[in-house]
Design a protein around this motif. Structure first.
Motif, short mmCIF file in Angstrom:
data_model
loop_
_atom_site.label_atom_id
_atom_site.label_comp_id
_atom_site.label_asym_id
_atom_site.label_seq_id
_atom_site.Cartn_x
_atom_site.Cartn_y
_atom_site.Cartn_z
N UNK A 92 -7.08 -7.51 -8.14
CA UNK A 92 -7.85 -6.31 -8.52
C UNK A 92 -9.01 -6.64 -9.46
N UNK A 152 -8.37 -9.96 -3.29
CA UNK A 152 -6.92 -10.20 -3.42
C UNK A 152 -6.43 -9.78 -4.80
N UNK A 189 -4.01 7.38 8.00
CA UNK A 189 -4.00 6.20 7.12
C UNK A 189 -2.82 5.28 7.46
N UNK A 218 -2.98 1.53 9.12
CA UNK A 218 -2.44 0.39 8.39
C UNK A 218 -1.39 -0.33 9.24
N UNK A 227 0.82 -1.21 0.00
CA UNK A 227 0.00 0.00 0.00
C UNK A 227 0.84 1.25 0.00
N UNK A 285 3.89 12.09 2.46
CA UNK A 285 4.67 13.32 2.44
C UNK A 285 5.92 13.25 3.30
N UNK A 310 -2.87 11.53 5.92
CA UNK A 310 -1.93 10.46 5.57
C UNK A 310 -1.40 9.78 6.84
N UNK A 325 8.89 12.05 1.39
CA UNK A 325 9.32 12.78 0.20
C UNK A 325 10.33 13.83 0.63
N UNK A 361 -4.30 -4.25 7.50
CA UNK A 361 -5.36 -4.67 6.58
C UNK A 361 -4.79 -5.35 5.34
N UNK A 362 -5.55 -6.32 4.81
CA UNK A 362 -5.15 -7.00 3.57
C UNK A 362 -6.06 -6.52 2.44
N UNK A 363 -5.51 -6.47 1.25
CA UNK A 363 -6.31 -6.03 0.11
C UNK A 363 -7.50 -6.93 -0.13
N UNK A 402 2.52 2.32 -2.21
CA UNK A 402 2.85 2.54 -3.62
C UNK A 402 3.10 4.01 -3.89
N UNK A 403 2.45 4.85 -3.09
CA UNK A 403 2.70 6.28 -3.23
C UNK A 403 3.33 6.76 -1.94
N UNK A 404 4.44 7.44 -2.03
CA UNK A 404 5.15 7.83 -0.83
C UNK A 404 4.36 8.89 -0.07
#
Lengths: 101, 62, 97
Positions: free
Chosen positions: B59, B57, B43, B47, B3, B9, B40, B12, B52-54, B5-7
């Motif tokens: 997409x 499983x 979130x 997590x 999760x 803040x 963030x 960064x 939590x698991x996707x 996948x996007x850093x």
């Protein structure tokens, strides 16, 4: 960053020409973004129905979103096969979600 | 899970992020950045704590 | 016309407070009043006051799924402040609502 470039093509290209246009665009973007962030805050701890791809509909208690709106963290997800206590939904899988105030 | 996948803040380069926020949001940049950072953090904390698991499983929308 | 996701804050702003029909993936459509369009994800937030329910409902349509947005009716300053008071309790107090 890629997010910035994706978000900001108009401002980048016009940055030298007109400061007033930039300011107006920034003001509008701020207002729209703040309203969206407040919507997510309002959704926190609410029972939310998620309408997903492949006609999947599930309910869960909304926890939080990441700021790029890629993932929703939820609890008590009612799946067709039972309740998953903690889950992440990919926003790409979600078409819409709704809740009552 | 992947999760991150996007850093967020905090991971960064801080100065670049602040400059980008300024460009996008002008004089409201600090306010928006504050709200985003708080969200963030919530979130990330949830997590870390709940693991939590996707679901599903695989997409639905590839 | 530009794809929904590629529009500018000015173009999204024009939909705020309007009564709209959002068409999404699979030809699903959703009606309501636009509270905002997220400039990051292009997601649309709709508010509706269903006659059969006591409480207003909020629907977020993710930007990637939006194919079209049509305006059905224009909003008024009154509809804007009514909607705002749902999300921004501070504003409601200032307005005395």
């Amino acid at each position: 960053s890629p997010r910035f470039i994706a978000l900001c093509p108009t401002t980048l290209s016009s940055s030298s020409s007109s400061g007033a246009v930039d300011e107006e665009e920034q003001r509008l973007r701020s207002d729209l973004r703040e309203r969206f962030l407040r919507t997510l805050l309002l959704m926190t701890d609410k029972q939310v129905e998620f309408n997903m791809h492949e006609k999947v509909r599930v309910r869960a208690r909304f926890g939080a979103s990441d700021i790029d709106v890629l993932n929703f963290q939820v609890s008590g997800l009612e799946t067709p096969l039972g309740v998953q206590k903690e889950a992440l939904l990919r926003c790409q899988d979600v078409i819409s979600c709704s809740f009552e105030l | 899970g992947s999760w991150r996948s996007s850093l967020p803040p905090s991971e960064r380069p801080g100065e670049r992020r602040t400059a980008e926020m300024k460009k996008l949001y002008g004089k409201d940049a600090a306010k928006i950045q504050g709200m985003e950072t708080a969200m963030q953090l919530t979130f990330d904390r949830n997590c870390d704590k709940k693991q939590p698991k996707y679901w599903p499983v695989i997409p639905l929308n590839l | 016309m530009l794809q929904w996701r590629d529009r500018s804050p000015q173009q999204w702003q024009e939909f705020v407070n309007q009564e709209v029909c959002v068409t999404a993936h699979d030809q699903q459509s959703f009606e309501g009043r636009v509270f905002t369009v997220d400039p990051v994800s292009a997601s649309v937030v709709l508010v509706s006051f269903p006659e059969t329910k006591l409480r207003p409902s909020v629907r977020v349509i993710l930007g990637h799924a939006v194919t079209d947005v049509q305006i059905l009716a224009s909003g008024t300053p009154d509809s804007e402040s009514r909607m705002k008071s749902l999300f921004l309790p501070d504003t409601a107090q200032v307005l005395g609502a």
